[in-house]
Design a protein around this motif. Structure first.
Motif, mmCIF file in Angstrom:
data_model
loop_
_atom_site.group_PDB
_atom_site.id
_atom_site.type_symbol
_atom_site.label_atom_id
_atom_site.label_comp_id
_atom_site.label_asym_id
_atom_site.label_seq_id
_atom_site.Cartn_x
_atom_site.Cartn_y
_atom_site.Cartn_z
ATOM 1 N N ASP A 149 0.848 -1.188 0.000
ATOM 2 C CA ASP A 149 0.000 0.000 0.000
ATOM 3 C C ASP A 149 0.887 1.243 0.000
ATOM 4 O O ASP A 149 2.056 1.196 0.406
ATOM 5 N N ILE A 150 0.323 2.361 -0.427
ATOM 6 C CA ILE A 150 1.074 3.617 -0.436
ATOM 7 C C ILE A 150 1.453 3.999 0.985
ATOM 8 O O ILE A 150 0.608 4.046 1.883
ATOM 9 N N ASP A 151 2.727 4.244 1.191
ATOM 10 C CA ASP A 151 3.248 4.659 2.495
ATOM 11 C C ASP A 151 3.922 6.016 2.309
ATOM 12 O O ASP A 151 4.977 6.107 1.676
ATOM 13 N N THR A 152 3.312 7.065 2.851
ATOM 14 C CA THR A 152 3.850 8.417 2.662
ATOM 15 C C THR A 152 5.237 8.577 3.274
ATOM 16 O O THR A 152 6.035 9.390 2.799
ATOM 17 N N ASN A 153 5.529 7.823 4.323
ATOM 18 C CA ASN A 153 6.855 7.919 4.928
ATOM 19 C C ASN A 153 7.933 7.390 3.977
ATOM 20 O O ASN A 153 8.960 8.043 3.746
ATOM 21 N N LYS A 154 7.697 6.221 3.412
ATOM 22 C CA LYS A 154 8.668 5.625 2.500
ATOM 23 C C LYS A 154 8.869 6.482 1.248
ATOM 24 O O LYS A 154 9.929 6.419 0.618
ATOM 25 N N LEU A 155 7.859 7.250 0.889
ATOM 26 C CA LEU A 155 7.921 8.077 -0.315
ATOM 27 C C LEU A 155 8.326 9.515 -0.009
ATOM 28 O O LEU A 155 8.138 10.411 -0.831
ATOM 29 N N SER A 156 8.888 9.733 1.175
ATOM 30 C CA SER A 156 9.378 11.067 1.530
ATOM 31 C C SER A 156 10.431 11.552 0.546
ATOM 32 O O SER A 156 11.185 10.764 -0.028
ATOM 33 N N GLN A 157 10.482 12.855 0.386
ATOM 34 C CA GLN A 157 11.461 13.504 -0.479
ATOM 35 C C GLN A 157 12.651 13.968 0.366
ATOM 36 O O GLN A 157 12.471 14.680 1.353
ATOM 37 N N ILE A 158 13.851 13.528 -0.002
ATOM 38 C CA ILE A 158 15.053 14.030 0.667
ATOM 39 C C ILE A 158 15.411 15.372 0.054
ATOM 40 O O ILE A 158 15.507 15.501 -1.165
ATOM 41 N N VAL A 159 15.631 16.367 0.897
ATOM 42 C CA VAL A 159 16.003 17.702 0.431
ATOM 43 C C VAL A 159 17.413 18.012 0.917
ATOM 44 O O VAL A 159 17.692 17.939 2.117
ATOM 45 N N PHE A 160 18.290 18.335 -0.024
ATOM 46 C CA PHE A 160 19.639 18.790 0.301
ATOM 47 C C PHE A 160 19.743 20.270 -0.062
ATOM 48 O O PHE A 160 19.417 20.661 -1.186
ATOM 49 N N VAL A 161 20.194 21.088 0.878
ATOM 50 C CA VAL A 161 20.446 22.501 0.609
ATOM 51 C C VAL A 161 21.922 22.755 0.876
ATOM 52 O O VAL A 161 22.437 22.433 1.955
ATOM 53 N N THR A 162 22.601 23.325 -0.120
ATOM 54 C CA THR A 162 24.044 23.549 -0.042
ATOM 55 C C THR A 162 24.356 25.031 -0.206
ATOM 56 O O THR A 162 23.829 25.683 -1.108
ATOM 57 N N PHE A 163 25.210 25.542 0.682
ATOM 58 C CA PHE A 163 25.656 26.937 0.603
ATOM 59 C C PHE A 163 27.137 26.982 0.956
ATOM 60 O O PHE A 163 27.532 26.549 2.045
ATOM 61 N N LYS A 164 27.954 27.482 0.027
ATOM 62 C CA LYS A 164 29.402 27.605 0.261
ATOM 63 C C LYS A 164 30.020 26.292 0.741
ATOM 64 O O LYS A 164 30.787 26.246 1.701
ATOM 65 N N ASP A 165 29.671 25.205 0.072
ATOM 66 C CA ASP A 165 30.197 23.867 0.363
ATOM 67 C C ASP A 165 29.760 23.317 1.717
ATOM 68 O O ASP A 165 30.327 22.322 2.199
ATOM 69 N N VAL A 166 28.774 23.955 2.340
ATOM 70 C CA VAL A 166 28.185 23.439 3.576
ATOM 71 C C VAL A 166 26.787 22.943 3.232
ATOM 72 O O VAL A 166 26.011 23.643 2.579
ATOM 73 N N ARG A 167 26.453 21.740 3.683
ATOM 74 C CA ARG A 167 25.202 21.120 3.244
ATOM 75 C C ARG A 167 24.403 20.602 4.433
ATOM 76 O O ARG A 167 24.943 20.058 5.393
#
Length: 288
Positions: A149-167
């Motif tokens: 079944d659809i599991d919203t947790n498993k389908l979470s989107q990973i977000v990476f934000v990078t600024f001046k080589d810091v992530r």
């Protein structure tokens, strides 16, 4: 420089990115959770961190971008109120669950869910923004979990934000078995290798922890956005995550004799991080 504010919204998440000093129009919000007694957007307006629209007939403020990691309501419970206060220029929601599917899997269609569905239905082509930071998102597909079944947790989107080589890595509510699948993506591994600040998956709960993540990710600090401990799945996780941190931890509020490896909104409240143009980091807490 870039300021990051991780708000205390109890069992929820709301993280705001604010470039300074001359790129303030590029405010980014990742998730927009709230509580019955606290709206993060009110603090942002109080702190003068959002530009006002130039149209005098429109009293709203401007939010450049809203990104959601997850279709569980604690990640967007503040959306209806947010929309009353600001004009959201662009959105980036996970593209692995349709609005029809979302209606079907939710037991109750609340006002926040209606607001999310409306954005999904009206979403146009993505807009590329010339931002002072880089944002990259990755997610799995329903086909990665056949016969489930659809599991919203498993389908979470990973977000990476990078600024001046810091992530910073914000993985939503990704579960341990979902981590195993998404770790097969070379780009995800590459971004984890360059991550210094890691937000624990699923608010630091036991089912969001996967030790294999830290074969690649060597963070200087791990942050839990969570409420007071009331479930067994919360117990002991601060110590578990502390064992995944490289080095002695970070200095919080200038207390050089007390380095911290894990920060939590349940004990530290709002967490403020500043990344300087040279990559230096400062960590403080905001209790007001």
């Amino acid at each position: 420089m870039l300021d990051i504010i991780i708000f205390d919204v109890e069992l929820g998440q709301c993280i705001f990115f604010y470039p300074r000093p001359d790129k303030t129009e590029f405010g980014l919000m990742v998730d927009c959770g709230n509580t019955p007694n606290f709206e993060p957007i009110d603090k942002l307006i109080e702190w003068n961190l959002l530009p006002k629209k130039s149209d005098e007939r429109n009293s709203k403020y401007l939010l450049k971008s809203l990104t959601l990691t997850n279709y569980d309501q604690d990640h967007f419970s503040g959306l209806p109120y947010l929309q009353k206060k600001v004009e959201i220029e662009t959105t980036r929601f996970p593209k692995n669950i349709s609005s029809a599917e979302l209606r079907e899997i939710k037991d109750e269609i609340t006002e926040p869910i209606e607001a999310v569905i409306k954005i999904i239905d009206n979403a146009g082509e993505g807009i590329t923004l010339d931002t002072p930071y880089e944002k990259r998102c990755f997610h799995l597909e329903q086909d990665d979990f056949p016969d489930e079944d659809i599991d919203t947790n498993k389908l979470s989107q990973i977000v990476f934000v990078t600024f001046k080589d810091v992530r910073i890595c914000i993985p939503g509510d990704l579960t341990s078995d979902a981590w195993e699948k998404i770790l097969k993506k070379a780009n995800v591994i590459d971004y984890l290798k360059g991550t210094q600040i890691f937000v624990a998956s699923h608010h630091g709960r036991e089912d969001g922890f996967n030790e294999n993540v830290f074969k690649y990710c060597k963070p200087e600090v791990i942050i839990l956005s969570d409420k007071d401990i009331i479930h067994k799945t919360q117990e002991g996780q601060t110590q578990t995550y502390a064992g995944m941190v490289q080095g002695n931890g970070i200095i919080l509020n200038g207390k050089t004799g007390q380095p911290r490896k894990v920060l939590t909104t349940r004990s530290d409240k709002h967490i403020w991080i500043r990344i300087e143009d040279n990559g230096a980091r400062t960590y403080k807490t905001i209790t007001q």
